[in-house]
Motif scaffolding. Structure first.
Motif, PDB file in Angstrom:
ATOM      1  N   UNK A 217       0.815  -1.223   0.000  1.00 11.36           N
ATOM      2  CA  UNK A 217       0.000   0.000   0.000  1.00 11.36           C
ATOM      3  C   UNK A 217       0.849   1.274   0.000  1.00 11.36           C
ATOM      4  N   UNK A 218       1.835   1.296  -0.881  1.00 10.30           N
ATOM      5  CA  UNK A 218       2.641   2.511  -1.026  1.00 10.30           C
ATOM      6  C   UNK A 218       1.732   3.676  -1.419  1.00 10.30           C
ATOM      7  N   UNK A 219       1.769   4.748  -0.619  1.00  9.93           N
ATOM      8  CA  UNK A 219       0.894   5.894  -0.834  1.00  9.93           C
ATOM      9  C   UNK A 219       1.688   7.182  -0.693  1.00  9.93           C
ATOM     10  N   UNK A 220       1.504   8.100  -1.625  1.00 13.12           N
ATOM     11  CA  UNK A 220       2.177   9.392  -1.507  1.00 13.12           C
ATOM     12  C   UNK A 220       1.652  10.126  -0.285  1.00 13.12           C
ATOM     13  N   UNK A 221       2.543  10.459   0.628  1.00 13.69           N
ATOM     14  CA  UNK A 221       2.166  11.185   1.836  1.00 13.69           C
ATOM     15  C   UNK A 221       2.237  12.686   1.602  1.00 13.69           C
ATOM     16  N   UNK A 222       3.340  13.147   1.014  1.00 16.54           N
ATOM     17  CA  UNK A 222       3.482  14.570   0.690  1.00 16.54           C
ATOM     18  C   UNK A 222       4.566  14.755  -0.360  1.00 16.54           C
ATOM     19  N   UNK A 223       4.446  15.826  -1.108  1.00 18.77           N
ATOM     20  CA  UNK A 223       5.441  16.156  -2.136  1.00 18.77           C
ATOM     21  C   UNK A 223       6.608  16.920  -1.516  1.00 18.77           C
ATOM     22  N   UNK A 224       7.284  16.269  -0.614  1.00 18.92           N
ATOM     23  CA  UNK A 224       8.479  16.803   0.027  1.00 18.92           C
ATOM     24  C   UNK A 224       9.331  15.628   0.479  1.00 18.92           C
ATOM     25  N   UNK A 225      10.602  15.678   0.169  1.00 16.63           N
ATOM     26  CA  UNK A 225      11.514  14.672   0.685  1.00 16.63           C
ATOM     27  C   UNK A 225      11.987  15.086   2.066  1.00 16.63           C
ATOM     28  N   UNK A 226      12.903  14.317   2.623  1.00 11.46           N
ATOM     29  CA  UNK A 226      13.405  14.662   3.944  1.00 11.46           C
ATOM     30  C   UNK A 226      14.719  13.946   4.217  1.00 11.46           C
ATOM     31  N   UNK A 227      15.558  14.587   5.020  1.00 11.15           N
ATOM     32  CA  UNK A 227      16.804  13.977   5.460  1.00 11.15           C
ATOM     33  C   UNK A 227      16.514  13.056   6.635  1.00 11.15           C
ATOM     34  N   UNK A 228      16.015  13.625   7.721  1.00  2.38           N
ATOM     35  CA  UNK A 228      15.625  12.835   8.881  1.00  2.38           C
ATOM     36  C   UNK A 228      14.149  13.008   9.165  1.00  2.38           C
ATOM     37  N   UNK A 229      13.597  12.145  10.022  1.00  2.45           N
ATOM     38  CA  UNK A 229      12.164  12.177  10.311  1.00  2.45           C
ATOM     39  C   UNK A 229      11.893  11.757  11.744  1.00  2.45           C
ATOM     40  N   UNK A 230      10.763  12.248  12.270  1.00  2.00           N
ATOM     41  CA  UNK A 230      10.253  11.707  13.524  1.00  2.00           C
ATOM     42  C   UNK A 230       8.738  11.812  13.509  1.00  2.00           C
ATOM     43  N   UNK A 231       8.118  11.318  14.579  1.00  2.00           N
ATOM     44  CA  UNK A 231       6.663  11.310  14.684  1.00  2.00           C
ATOM     45  C   UNK A 231       6.295  11.612  16.135  1.00  2.00           C
ATOM     46  N   UNK A 232       5.148  12.266  16.356  1.00  2.03           N
ATOM     47  CA  UNK A 232       4.751  12.567  17.734  1.00  2.03           C
ATOM     48  C   UNK A 232       3.543  11.729  18.142  1.00  2.03           C
TER      49      UNK A 232
END
Length: 297
Positions: A217-232
Protein backbone atom coordinates in the motif's frame (compact mmCIF):
# COMPACT_ATOMS: atom_id res chain seq x y z
CA UNK A 1 -28.82 31.96 4.56
CA UNK A 2 -27.67 28.80 2.78
CA UNK A 3 -24.39 30.51 1.87
CA UNK A 4 -23.81 31.44 5.52
CA UNK A 5 -24.50 27.84 6.57
CA UNK A 6 -21.87 26.67 4.12
CA UNK A 7 -19.31 29.31 5.08
CA UNK A 8 -19.48 28.89 8.87
CA UNK A 9 -18.34 25.21 8.92
CA UNK A 10 -15.45 26.09 6.61
CA UNK A 11 -14.38 28.90 8.94
CA UNK A 12 -14.58 26.57 11.93
CA UNK A 13 -12.42 23.95 10.15
CA UNK A 14 -9.81 26.59 9.28
CA UNK A 15 -9.78 27.93 12.84
CA UNK A 16 -9.50 24.42 14.27
CA UNK A 17 -6.56 23.63 12.01
CA UNK A 18 -4.88 26.91 12.92
CA UNK A 19 -5.41 26.29 16.64
CA UNK A 20 -4.07 22.75 16.31
CA UNK A 21 -0.92 24.01 14.60
CA UNK A 22 -0.37 26.72 17.17
CA UNK A 23 -0.79 24.22 20.01
CA UNK A 24 2.00 21.97 18.77
CA UNK A 25 4.69 24.25 20.15
CA UNK A 26 4.45 25.07 23.86
CA UNK A 27 3.21 28.55 24.74
CA UNK A 28 6.00 31.16 24.71
CA UNK A 29 8.55 28.48 23.78
CA UNK A 30 11.53 29.67 21.78
CA UNK A 31 14.08 27.83 19.72
CA UNK A 32 17.21 27.42 21.82
CA UNK A 33 20.75 26.91 20.56
CA UNK A 34 22.37 24.25 22.74
CA UNK A 35 25.77 24.14 21.03
CA UNK A 36 27.45 25.07 17.73
CA UNK A 37 30.91 23.50 18.13
CA UNK A 38 30.42 20.59 15.71
CA UNK A 39 31.04 20.14 11.98
CA UNK A 40 27.82 18.39 10.89
CA UNK A 41 25.29 16.94 13.32
CA UNK A 42 22.99 14.04 12.48
CA UNK A 43 21.17 10.94 13.66
CA UNK A 44 19.52 11.82 17.01
CA UNK A 45 18.22 8.82 19.01
CA UNK A 46 16.50 8.95 22.39
CA UNK A 47 16.93 6.50 25.27
CA UNK A 48 14.53 5.65 28.09
CA UNK A 49 15.76 8.54 30.26
CA UNK A 50 15.13 11.05 27.50
CA UNK A 51 18.83 11.57 26.79
CA UNK A 52 19.74 11.81 23.12
CA UNK A 53 22.67 10.35 21.22
CA UNK A 54 23.67 12.16 18.04
CA UNK A 55 26.52 12.04 15.56
CA UNK A 56 29.12 14.48 14.29
CA UNK A 57 30.06 12.52 11.19
CA UNK A 58 33.01 14.64 9.92
CA UNK A 59 34.62 14.38 13.36
CA UNK A 60 33.76 10.66 13.58
CA UNK A 61 32.09 10.93 17.00
CA UNK A 62 28.86 10.06 18.75
CA UNK A 63 27.79 12.53 21.43
CA UNK A 64 25.25 12.34 24.24
CA UNK A 65 22.90 15.13 25.28
CA UNK A 66 21.70 14.97 28.88
CA UNK A 67 17.99 15.58 29.43
CA UNK A 68 18.69 16.32 33.08
CA UNK A 69 21.05 19.27 32.71
CA UNK A 70 21.11 20.15 28.98
CA UNK A 71 24.82 19.33 28.64
CA UNK A 72 26.64 17.44 25.89
CA UNK A 73 29.43 14.89 26.31
CA UNK A 74 31.36 12.64 23.96
CA UNK A 75 30.03 9.08 24.04
CA UNK A 76 32.25 7.43 21.42
CA UNK A 77 35.27 8.35 19.32
CA UNK A 78 36.12 6.37 16.16
CA UNK A 79 32.43 5.87 15.61
CA UNK A 80 32.58 4.36 12.13
CA UNK A 81 31.54 7.67 10.60
CA UNK A 82 28.08 6.97 11.98
CA UNK A 83 25.12 8.81 10.57
CA UNK A 84 21.63 7.70 11.61
CA UNK A 85 21.16 6.20 15.09
CA UNK A 86 18.35 4.40 16.89
CA UNK A 87 17.93 2.63 20.23
CA UNK A 88 16.74 -0.95 19.86
CA UNK A 89 14.24 -2.64 22.16
CA UNK A 90 17.04 -3.92 24.42
CA UNK A 91 18.50 -0.46 24.96
CA UNK A 92 21.48 -0.92 22.65
CA UNK A 93 22.48 1.84 20.26
CA UNK A 94 22.21 0.99 16.56
CA UNK A 95 24.37 3.01 14.18
CA UNK A 96 24.51 3.44 10.41
CA UNK A 97 28.31 3.25 10.27
CA UNK A 98 28.97 4.13 6.67
CA UNK A 99 32.78 4.30 6.91
CA UNK A 100 32.80 0.62 5.91
CA UNK A 101 29.15 0.47 4.74
CA UNK A 102 27.95 -1.33 7.88
CA UNK A 103 25.19 -1.37 10.45
CA UNK A 104 26.44 -1.58 14.05
CA UNK A 105 25.09 -2.43 17.47
CA UNK A 106 26.82 -0.65 20.37
CA UNK A 107 26.08 -1.90 23.89
CA UNK A 108 26.26 -0.01 27.18
CA UNK A 109 29.95 -0.90 27.53
CA UNK A 110 30.60 0.53 24.04
CA UNK A 111 31.30 -2.88 22.56
CA UNK A 112 30.58 -2.86 18.82
CA UNK A 113 28.93 -5.66 16.87
CA UNK A 114 28.55 -5.54 13.08
CA UNK A 115 24.97 -6.52 12.24
CA UNK A 116 25.20 -6.05 8.47
CA UNK A 117 28.35 -5.68 6.36
CA UNK A 118 27.08 -6.52 2.88
CA UNK A 119 24.09 -7.66 0.86
CA UNK A 120 24.55 -10.76 -1.29
CA UNK A 121 28.33 -10.27 -1.01
CA UNK A 122 28.17 -6.71 -2.33
CA UNK A 123 29.03 -3.66 -0.25
CA UNK A 124 26.07 -1.55 0.78
CA UNK A 125 25.93 1.99 -0.59
CA UNK A 126 26.09 3.55 2.86
CA UNK A 127 23.43 2.88 5.53
CA UNK A 128 21.91 6.24 6.37
CA UNK A 129 18.89 6.07 8.65
CA UNK A 130 16.92 3.38 10.46
CA UNK A 131 13.86 2.49 12.51
CA UNK A 132 13.14 -0.42 14.85
CA UNK A 133 9.74 -2.12 14.94
CA UNK A 134 7.95 -3.09 18.18
CA UNK A 135 8.98 -6.71 17.52
CA UNK A 136 12.63 -5.79 17.01
CA UNK A 137 12.88 -5.77 13.22
CA UNK A 138 15.11 -3.12 11.68
CA UNK A 139 14.38 -1.07 8.57
CA UNK A 140 17.25 0.95 7.14
CA UNK A 141 17.77 3.15 4.10
CA UNK A 142 20.82 2.79 1.87
CA UNK A 143 21.35 5.82 -0.41
CA UNK A 144 24.68 6.58 -2.06
CA UNK A 145 26.48 9.76 -1.03
CA UNK A 146 30.11 9.83 -2.08
CA UNK A 147 32.14 10.38 1.10
CA UNK A 148 35.58 12.06 1.18
CA UNK A 149 36.88 9.30 3.47
CA UNK A 150 36.04 6.49 1.01
CA UNK A 151 38.55 5.02 -1.42
CA UNK A 152 35.79 3.73 -3.69
CA UNK A 153 34.10 6.06 -6.16
CA UNK A 154 31.13 4.02 -7.40
CA UNK A 155 28.39 1.72 -6.21
CA UNK A 156 28.50 -2.04 -5.98
CA UNK A 157 24.70 -2.16 -5.60
CA UNK A 158 23.17 -0.06 -8.36
CA UNK A 159 19.79 0.60 -6.75
CA UNK A 160 19.43 2.73 -3.63
CA UNK A 161 17.07 0.64 -1.57
CA UNK A 162 15.38 0.10 1.78
CA UNK A 163 16.18 -3.10 3.70
CA UNK A 164 14.60 -5.03 6.56
CA UNK A 165 16.39 -7.23 9.09
CA UNK A 166 14.06 -9.99 10.25
CA UNK A 167 14.33 -10.28 14.07
CA UNK A 168 13.57 -14.01 14.02
CA UNK A 169 16.53 -15.10 11.91
CA UNK A 170 18.53 -11.89 11.28
CA UNK A 171 18.17 -12.28 7.52
CA UNK A 172 18.26 -9.12 5.39
CA UNK A 173 15.64 -8.46 2.73
CA UNK A 174 14.92 -5.67 0.24
CA UNK A 175 11.54 -4.10 0.99
CA UNK A 176 11.60 -1.06 -1.33
CA UNK A 177 13.58 -0.84 -4.56
CA UNK A 178 11.66 1.74 -6.61
CA UNK A 179 12.84 4.94 -4.93
CA UNK A 180 15.37 7.41 -6.32
CA UNK A 181 17.25 8.09 -3.08
CA UNK A 182 15.63 6.89 0.15
CA UNK A 183 16.84 8.72 3.23
CA UNK A 184 14.67 9.54 6.26
CA UNK A 185 12.55 6.77 7.76
CA UNK A 186 10.15 6.47 10.70
CA UNK A 187 7.32 4.17 11.75
CA UNK A 188 4.25 4.44 13.92
CA UNK A 189 4.48 3.03 17.47
CA UNK A 190 1.88 0.34 16.70
CA UNK A 191 4.20 -1.05 14.02
CA UNK A 192 1.55 -0.80 11.30
CA UNK A 193 2.74 2.12 9.15
CA UNK A 194 6.16 3.09 7.82
CA UNK A 195 7.10 6.47 6.34
CA UNK A 196 10.02 6.67 3.92
CA UNK A 197 11.37 9.90 2.47
CA UNK A 198 12.63 9.76 -1.10
CA UNK A 199 14.84 12.82 -0.91
CA UNK A 200 16.06 12.22 -4.46
CA UNK A 201 12.52 12.58 -5.82
CA UNK A 202 11.28 15.16 -3.27
CA UNK A 203 8.52 12.90 -2.00
CA UNK A 204 7.58 11.03 1.16
CA UNK A 205 5.51 7.84 1.12
CA UNK A 206 3.58 5.81 3.66
CA UNK A 207 3.45 2.01 3.60
CA UNK A 208 1.50 -0.67 5.40
CA UNK A 209 3.79 -3.03 7.33
CA UNK A 210 2.98 -6.73 6.98
CA UNK A 211 3.69 -9.32 9.67
CA UNK A 212 6.73 -10.60 7.79
CA UNK A 213 8.18 -7.10 7.45
CA UNK A 214 7.30 -6.63 3.80
CA UNK A 215 5.66 -3.38 2.75
CA UNK A 216 2.43 -2.83 0.82
CA UNK A 217 0.00 0.00 0.00
CA UNK A 218 2.64 2.51 -1.03
CA UNK A 219 0.89 5.89 -0.83
CA UNK A 220 2.18 9.39 -1.51
CA UNK A 221 2.17 11.19 1.84
CA UNK A 222 3.48 14.57 0.69
CA UNK A 223 5.44 16.16 -2.14
CA UNK A 224 8.48 16.80 0.03
CA UNK A 225 11.51 14.67 0.69
CA UNK A 226 13.41 14.66 3.94
CA UNK A 227 16.80 13.98 5.46
CA UNK A 228 15.62 12.83 8.88
CA UNK A 229 12.16 12.18 10.31
CA UNK A 230 10.25 11.71 13.52
CA UNK A 231 6.66 11.31 14.68
CA UNK A 232 4.75 12.57 17.73
CA UNK A 233 2.01 11.10 19.93
CA UNK A 234 -0.68 12.75 17.81
CA UNK A 235 0.57 11.03 14.68
CA UNK A 236 2.10 14.17 13.18
CA UNK A 237 5.15 13.54 10.98
CA UNK A 238 8.21 15.82 11.08
CA UNK A 239 10.34 16.30 7.95
CA UNK A 240 13.63 18.15 7.68
CA UNK A 241 15.66 20.07 5.14
CA UNK A 242 14.91 23.77 5.25
CA UNK A 243 13.99 23.86 8.91
CA UNK A 244 11.40 21.42 10.29
CA UNK A 245 8.07 20.96 8.52
CA UNK A 246 5.23 19.27 10.42
CA UNK A 247 2.46 17.32 8.69
CA UNK A 248 -0.68 15.79 10.12
CA UNK A 249 -1.77 12.22 9.42
CA UNK A 250 -3.40 13.30 6.17
CA UNK A 251 -0.15 14.72 4.82
CA UNK A 252 -1.26 18.33 5.30
CA UNK A 253 1.42 20.77 6.41
CA UNK A 254 0.31 22.30 9.70
CA UNK A 255 3.42 24.02 11.05
CA UNK A 256 6.99 25.00 10.23
CA UNK A 257 9.94 25.66 12.54
CA UNK A 258 12.46 27.90 10.87
CA UNK A 259 16.12 27.18 11.54
CA UNK A 260 18.72 29.76 10.59
CA UNK A 261 21.04 27.22 8.99
CA UNK A 262 21.60 26.12 5.40
CA UNK A 263 20.34 22.64 6.23
CA UNK A 264 18.42 20.88 8.97
CA UNK A 265 19.44 17.23 8.94
CA UNK A 266 17.40 15.42 11.57
CA UNK A 267 15.01 15.64 14.47
CA UNK A 268 13.61 13.60 17.37
CA UNK A 269 11.86 14.00 20.72
CA UNK A 270 13.68 13.77 24.04
CA UNK A 271 13.78 15.27 27.49
CA UNK A 272 12.55 13.84 30.76
CA UNK A 273 8.92 14.25 29.66
CA UNK A 274 9.75 13.46 25.98
CA UNK A 275 8.37 16.88 25.02
CA UNK A 276 11.60 18.50 23.85
CA UNK A 277 12.09 18.58 20.08
CA UNK A 278 15.80 18.02 19.47
CA UNK A 279 17.08 19.30 16.13
CA UNK A 280 20.40 18.70 14.38
CA UNK A 281 21.33 21.42 11.87
CA UNK A 282 24.76 21.82 10.29
CA UNK A 283 27.26 22.52 13.10
CA UNK A 284 24.57 23.02 15.73
CA UNK A 285 22.06 21.48 18.10
CA UNK A 286 18.75 23.21 18.85
CA UNK A 287 15.84 22.40 21.16
CA UNK A 288 12.30 23.69 21.54
CA UNK A 289 9.62 22.72 24.05
CA UNK A 290 6.49 21.19 22.56
CA UNK A 291 2.92 20.44 23.60
CA UNK A 292 3.16 17.04 21.93
CA UNK A 293 5.50 14.21 22.85
CA UNK A 294 7.65 11.57 21.26
CA UNK A 295 6.48 7.98 21.07
CA UNK A 296 9.66 6.09 22.02
CA UNK A 297 9.81 4.60 25.54
Amino acid sequence: MNIIKKIIPCILIILAAKTSAQNIVAKNAKLELVSDVFKFTEGPAVNKKGDIYFTDQPNNRIHLWSAKDNTISTFLDNAGRSNGLYINNDGDLLACADENFELWKIDSLKNKTVLVSNFENLKLNGPNDLWVTPSGGIYFTDPYYQRPYWTRTKKEIEKEQVYFINPENNTVHIVANDLVQPNGIIGTPDGKTLYIADIGDKKTYSYSINKDGTLTNKTLFTNMGSDGMTIDNKGNVYLTGKGVSIFNKKGEKIHHIDIEQNWTANVTFGGIEKDILFITAMNSIYTIKMNVKGVRF
